[in-house]
Design a protein around this motif. Structure first.
Motif: not given
Ligand SMILES: Nc1ncnc2c1ncn2[C@@H]1O[C@H](COP(=O)(O)OP(=O)(O)OP(=O)(O)O)[C@@H](O)[C@H]1O
Length: 250
Positions: A129-144, A165-172
């Motif tokens: 319910x809150x998929x957004x770039x602030x909630x994803x951490x990626x390593x240099x090769x993209x592993x997340x 629920x969630x963050x405006x720009x990513x809300x369904x």
């Protein structure tokens, strides 16, 4: 008293702030065995968020998901001991450039890992319910790694009043209407991330701009379909589709 240097729970030493969200501050920490950890410290009035994150994050065991290890207390505030995710928050990494143009392979791996993580959650009938770039951490090769379960809950969960629920720009669209959410609502957020990667923009109302020709266009359209009953809602299928369209072996 400064938080850095304090020992919490069973010999976990807080080292330095890692990040801040709207409900918490998160510290890098080291446990009694010397393992790197994160400690998420909630404001007292967000205790219910800590409970929700513990309830939905504790049973998870997937290499692409942060695991909630134990509840702890920091200066009287509710807090959670988490596994530490190595890397850089996706938003920071791609703030100034379209990820799929400049860093295509790494970004596709990030999306594949994100879909793997969501598949694990959805198999347990939990929606992030809150998929957004602030909630994803990626390593240099993209592993997340996907983190932050304090808005997560059972698929189809209802509330006393319609709740957005969630963050405006990513809300369904269904989330903006305050409807109960399902796996397809999380996949809409993945679609917005894919559009952000392809075009470097989120577009008005969180909907990506019209797609330019790219092999990933059909997936973008399937994930951002406004009608939830027609949207691609299966994370494993989306992952397979992503890898096939992108011509990736993993
Ligand atoms: N396990 C972790 N490992 C590494 N960094 C983390 C971890 N958990 C959180 N962080 C960092 O702390 C930031 C805030 O965490 P989180 O999103 O969980 O807080 P929040 O208060 O729930 O935020 P919001 O609800 O506003 O998204 C993250 O963006 C990230 O930079």
């Amino acid at each position: 008293m400064p938080l850095a240097g304090q020992v919490v729970g069973e010999g976990v030493r807080l080292v330095r702030p890692l990040g801040r969200g709207s409900h918490s501050v998160v510290y890098f920490a080291v446990d009694a065995e010397g393992q790197p950890r994160a400690v998420k410290i909630f404001e007292p009035h967000f205790a219910a968020h800590a409970e929700r994150e513990l309830a939905h994050g504790a049973g998870l065991d997937h290499p692409r998901l942060v695991q909630v290890l134990a509840p702890v207390t920091v200066e009287g505030r509710p807090a959670l001991l988490l596994t530490y995710a190595r890397g850089q928050v996706l938003f920071t990494r791609y703030a100034h450039r379209p990820a799929l143009t400049f860093d295509r392979r790494a970004y596709l791996l990030t999306l594949a890992h994100l879909l793997g993580a969501l598949g694990h959650l959805h198999e347990r009938s939990v929606v992030h319910r809150d998929v957004k770039p602030e909630n994803i951490i990626a390593e240099p090769d993209g592993s997340a790694t996907l983190l932050d379960f304090d808005l997560s809950g059972p698929a189809g969960e209802t509330f006393a009043a319609p709740t957005r629920m969630g963050t405006a720009a990513f809300q369904s669209p269904e989330s903006r209407r305050g409807e109960p959410l399902g796996p397809e609502s999380d996949l809409y957020g993945v679609g917005i991330l894919l559009g952000w990667g392809l075009h470097g923009a989120l577009g008005p109302q969180g909907v990506p701009p019209p797609p330019a020709a790219d092999p990933l266009d059909p997936l973008l359209a399937a994930l951002t379909e406004p009608d939830r009953s027609r949207r691609l809602g299966d994370a494993a299928e989306a992952r397979e589709w992503l890898l096939r369209l992108a011509g990736l072996p993993y």
